[in-house]
Structures are given as structure tokens and as C-alpha cells.
Design a protein around this motif. Sequence first.
Motif, PDB file in Angstrom:
ATOM      1  N   VAL A   1      89.416  -0.242  87.523  1.00 30.61           N
ATOM      2  CA  VAL A   1      89.701  -0.849  86.221  1.00 30.61           C
ATOM      3  C   VAL A   1      88.720  -0.231  85.220  1.00 30.61           C
ATOM      4  O   VAL A   1      87.545  -0.043  85.531  1.00 30.61           O
ATOM      5  CB  VAL A   1      89.528  -2.384  86.262  1.00 30.61           C
ATOM      6  CG1 VAL A   1      89.712  -2.975  84.866  1.00 30.61           C
ATOM      7  CG2 VAL A   1      90.496  -3.016  87.257  1.00 30.61           C
ATOM      8  N   LYS A   2      89.223   0.078  84.032  1.00 29.60           N
ATOM      9  CA  LYS A   2      88.392   0.718  83.000  1.00 29.60           C
ATOM     10  C   LYS A   2      88.212  -0.220  81.815  1.00 29.60           C
ATOM     11  O   LYS A   2      89.199  -0.645  81.205  1.00 29.60           O
ATOM     12  CB  LYS A   2      89.075   2.007  82.533  1.00 29.60           C
ATOM     13  CG  LYS A   2      88.459   2.668  81.290  1.00 29.60           C
ATOM     14  CD  LYS A   2      87.136   3.335  81.619  1.00 29.60           C
ATOM     15  CE  LYS A   2      86.573   4.091  80.421  1.00 29.60           C
ATOM     16  NZ  LYS A   2      87.370   5.236  80.026  1.00 29.60           N
ATOM     17  N   ILE A   3      86.957  -0.505  81.495  1.00 34.62           N
ATOM     18  CA  ILE A   3      86.687  -1.299  80.302  1.00 34.62           C
ATOM     19  C   ILE A   3      85.874  -0.451  79.311  1.00 34.62           C
ATOM     20  O   ILE A   3      85.209   0.502  79.706  1.00 34.62           O
ATOM     21  CB  ILE A   3      85.965  -2.630  80.628  1.00 34.62           C
ATOM     22  CG1 ILE A   3      84.559  -2.396  81.201  1.00 34.62           C
ATOM     23  CG2 ILE A   3      86.789  -3.465  81.612  1.00 34.62           C
ATOM     24  CD1 ILE A   3      83.791  -3.691  81.458  1.00 34.62           C
TER      25      ILE A   3
ATOM     26  N   ALA B   1      86.973  13.511  87.934  1.00 34.82           N
ATOM     27  CA  ALA B   1      86.706  12.086  88.142  1.00 34.82           C
ATOM     28  C   ALA B   1      86.793  11.259  86.861  1.00 34.82           C
ATOM     29  O   ALA B   1      86.529  10.056  86.887  1.00 34.82           O
ATOM     30  CB  ALA B   1      85.341  11.900  88.787  1.00 34.82           C
ATOM     31  N   HIS B   2      87.126  11.903  85.762  1.00 38.61           N
ATOM     32  CA  HIS B   2      87.368  11.138  84.524  1.00 38.61           C
ATOM     33  C   HIS B   2      88.324  11.958  83.669  1.00 38.61           C
ATOM     34  O   HIS B   2      87.919  12.899  82.990  1.00 38.61           O
ATOM     35  CB  HIS B   2      86.065  10.880  83.760  1.00 38.61           C
ATOM     36  CG  HIS B   2      86.249  10.114  82.478  1.00 38.61           C
ATOM     37  ND1 HIS B   2      85.341   9.191  82.016  1.00 38.61           N
ATOM     38  CD2 HIS B   2      87.244  10.132  81.547  1.00 38.61           C
ATOM     39  CE1 HIS B   2      85.767   8.681  80.853  1.00 38.61           C
ATOM     40  NE2 HIS B   2      86.927   9.250  80.555  1.00 38.61           N
ATOM     41  N   CYS B   3      89.594  11.639  83.768  1.00 34.44           N
ATOM     42  CA  CYS B   3      90.539  12.261  82.847  1.00 34.44           C
ATOM     43  C   CYS B   3      91.610  11.225  82.516  1.00 34.44           C
ATOM     44  O   CYS B   3      91.578  10.098  83.027  1.00 34.44           O
ATOM     45  CB  CYS B   3      91.123  13.551  83.403  1.00 34.44           C
ATOM     46  SG  CYS B   3      92.218  13.324  84.783  1.00 34.44           S
ATOM     47  N   HIS B   4      92.502  11.598  81.615  1.00 32.82           N
ATOM     48  CA  HIS B   4      93.532  10.666  81.143  1.00 32.82           C
ATOM     49  C   HIS B   4      94.862  11.398  81.142  1.00 32.82           C
ATOM     50  O   HIS B   4      95.101  12.255  80.278  1.00 32.82           O
ATOM     51  CB  HIS B   4      93.212  10.179  79.730  1.00 32.82           C
ATOM     52  CG  HIS B   4      91.855   9.538  79.612  1.00 32.82           C
ATOM     53  ND1 HIS B   4      91.634   8.214  79.906  1.00 32.82           N
ATOM     54  CD2 HIS B   4      90.649  10.054  79.250  1.00 32.82           C
ATOM     55  CE1 HIS B   4      90.348   7.937  79.716  1.00 32.82           C
ATOM     56  NE2 HIS B   4      89.736   9.039  79.320  1.00 32.82           N
ATOM     57  N   VAL B   5      95.718  11.084  82.100  1.00 32.86           N
ATOM     58  CA  VAL B   5      97.077  11.630  82.108  1.00 32.86           C
ATOM     59  C   VAL B   5      97.955  10.636  81.351  1.00 32.86           C
ATOM     60  O   VAL B   5      97.897   9.430  81.615  1.00 32.86           O
ATOM     61  CB  VAL B   5      97.581  11.831  83.549  1.00 32.86           C
ATOM     62  CG1 VAL B   5      99.028  12.315  83.549  1.00 32.86           C
ATOM     63  CG2 VAL B   5      96.683  12.805  84.302  1.00 32.86           C
TER      64      VAL B   5
ATOM     65  N   THR C   1      86.042  15.459  83.129  1.00 36.87           N
ATOM     66  CA  THR C   1      86.167  16.226  81.883  1.00 36.87           C
ATOM     67  C   THR C   1      86.490  15.373  80.669  1.00 36.87           C
ATOM     68  O   THR C   1      86.353  15.826  79.550  1.00 36.87           O
ATOM     69  CB  THR C   1      87.292  17.270  82.003  1.00 36.87           C
ATOM     70  OG1 THR C   1      88.544  16.584  82.153  1.00 36.87           O
ATOM     71  CG2 THR C   1      87.066  18.199  83.180  1.00 36.87           C
ATOM     72  N   ASP C   2      86.993  14.139  80.895  1.00 36.13           N
ATOM     73  CA  ASP C   2      87.494  13.290  79.809  1.00 36.13           C
ATOM     74  C   ASP C   2      88.688  13.931  79.100  1.00 36.13           C
ATOM     75  O   ASP C   2      88.943  13.661  77.920  1.00 36.13           O
ATOM     76  CB  ASP C   2      86.388  12.931  78.806  1.00 36.13           C
ATOM     77  CG  ASP C   2      86.648  11.600  78.113  1.00 36.13           C
ATOM     78  OD1 ASP C   2      87.665  10.947  78.431  1.00 36.13           O
ATOM     79  OD2 ASP C   2      85.846  11.223  77.249  1.00 36.13           O
ATOM     80  N   ALA C   3      89.433  14.755  79.823  1.00 37.80           N
ATOM     81  CA  ALA C   3      90.627  15.374  79.235  1.00 37.80           C
ATOM     82  C   ALA C   3      91.656  14.317  78.862  1.00 37.80           C
ATOM     83  O   ALA C   3      91.797  13.307  79.540  1.00 37.80           O
ATOM     84  CB  ALA C   3      91.248  16.343  80.231  1.00 37.80           C
TER      85      ALA C   3
HETATM   86 ZN    ZN Z   1      87.793   8.926  78.717  1.00 36.78          ZN
END
Ligand code: ZN
Length: 373
Positions: A159-161, A65-69, A291-293
Motif C-alpha cells: 500500500v502506498k501513502i 522497485a519504484h515505478c508507476h505503470v 526510478t519513479d518512472a
Molecule cells: Zn513515485
Amino acid sequence: MGHSQLSDIGSVGSRGMSALRVRGPVLPDGETRDLYVVEGRVTYDRVSSAELVAEGWIVPGLVDAHCHVGLDADGAVPPDVQEQQALADRDAGALLLRDCGSPADTRWVQDRDDLPRLIRAGRHIARTRRYIRNYAHEIEPEDLPAYVAQEAGRGDGWVKIVGDWIEREAGDLAPSWTRASLDAAMRTAHERGARVTAHVFGEAALPDLIASGIDCIEHGTGLSADLVDDMVARGVALVPTVRQLDNFPQYAEAGRRRFPAYAEHMLALHRRRREVIGAAYEAGVAIYAGTDAGGVLPHGLIGEEVRELTTYGLSARDALGAASWRARSWLGLDGTLAEGTPADFVVFDEDPLLDLSVLGRPARIVLRGAVVG
Ligand SMILES: [Zn+2]
């Protein structure tokens, strides 16, 4: 997924895609069943010709629920690296990703049936010179609503701030936005059907973010008992990214020479992390696993994140639900493997609720009805 795409999968049947069968306890209820996959969907109606592809504990597709591709420590990465990131998540059983901000255009991932389902948040929105270089749109508060509108249009409902970051003059974490800019930004997002989430490490940014109507907090190490009660009352979710919190001492040391107050603050947040996140869980805040991957951490760590969540007080069932059935529902998908739902699931040789370390060893991975691992 539209009907045309489903009938495309169905037509593959004439070229040899047969029905699949898996057998075992189907989580979360744990009833032992024969689960069949026909044309990409789950059915419990017996299909005599189905091929048995696995026996074991059947878990609805895991969720990061929190990663960055499309992101690494230096900024955007090219499509071949994006593909490797998505495959690493998939091979760990993460079949649904909520991307929490990426400077790369990763929409193409959604056209690939062999890659995880991807819910994108567009690009991070941060205050000028107050986030990691090359990651975000860096703007001033008066421009926040316009940028939120833009990213709501580019993303898939999120949206991510960046809610706080080092403020150079203060030498410590400080809120990025004014209350007025946040109120307008939340209204703008919600009018467009988008939810908003914020990166927040410290305490000071949280009251305005929560009061302005934000939908989710990432990290949340600065939460207090009062704010946690507000979150419960307002239905604000928390994705604590507990593996990432282990890196706080490293961030503290990296900033210590220029920002000693920040370094001490990060160490204090790190020391209290289990108490703070555990209190949010006890109070009833909905917690999801991320994971904030993609920034510092590699992709494919969802199993570790779930295990680490239990060290914050979550039961094994709540920690696994935070990365499976509960997270899927929160993100608008079918939570459980009910009759007719898309066949996204992972099979494990042992009961993950008795030993979460089995999450690191998926026995079978089925995505959109196809065996992919
Ligand atoms: Zn992150």
C-alpha cells in the motif's frame, strides 16, 4: 505462477519451444556456468539439444522497485500507453516492477507473459488537496485505515501513502497524517498481510511514519542519523529514487512564487541528498533501486538509477544488487538463479560490476524462460 501455467509453457515444447543455453559468469557469485532454460525454469543439468542464445555476464532479472505503470504527469493513462511503459521497462532489463501507486487498473499486465512481473500497490492515498492532481485517493486522517484496507485488498501486498506534501497555509512540506491514524493504518495493513510504503521528501513526517511500523520509505531526503538507526533496527527499507531527486530544483522553482519557503526547503534537501542517503547506506539501511518512472520521468531508466546510486557511495555490487538479487528477495521472489528458479535474467557482453554503463545495453533478455530481447 501456478503449476497449470507452467505446464502450459511446457506443452509449447511440442510446438517447437526448445531448451535454451546461456554461458558465462552467473551473478552475484560470478561463477562461470552453462545455464539451461527448460520449461521456463533454470537448470544446470546439461541439455545436449539446447540452443546457445547468449554468452556473457548473466544477471538475475533487474527490478525497478519504484515505478508507476498506468500513470503520467496528468493522471491515469489508457492500456496501450500502459503497455508501452511496461515494454520500455522490460527492454531495459527490468523484469520485476514494484508499482508504487497507479490510478489505473493495471491488473491485465499480469496476464501477459511477455510483460514484466508486476507487484501493484493499488492507488496512492494522500491527504485532501495535498498531492498531484488526479493521482490519489484524497482523504482525511480518520479515513486512512479504511482506505489502507481497501487498497491492501486491491494491490499485491503493498500500500502506498503520501507521507508529506505542501501544506498551503504553512507554505512548506508538512506531515499528511496524525500519529494515531498511522498506527491504525499500519495495523490494518499488516493484519491483511500487506506492507506499507510512504512518499516522504522532508524531515517532519518521518518520525511518526517509522515509529508507527512502516515497511519502506520512498525518497527519504529528510532522514537524520537517529532515524536511520531506527530504520536499521526495525528493518525499514529505503528506495531513494536518486534520478528523481535530481528534479528537486525544478520542483522548487515551479513552487517558488506561491511557496518560497517550500522552494528553499527543496533546494536544501537537494543539496544534502548524497550526504543523507549515503549516511543511510553506511548505517546499514537496506536500499533498493527505483526510478519513479511514470510521473515525470520516462520508463526504462533502471540502468541509470543503478549508476547514479554509486554516486551516493554504494559500491557497484551493492548498487546492482539493489536492482537485482537483493531486490528480488525483498519482494518475495528467488533472488539468485538457483536450480529450478523461474528463468528471468539479463545477459550483458561485459562485466557490469566493472562498468555499470553496460546496463544500458542488454545483450539478451529472458523472461519466464522466453527470449524477449
Ligand atoms: Zn513515485
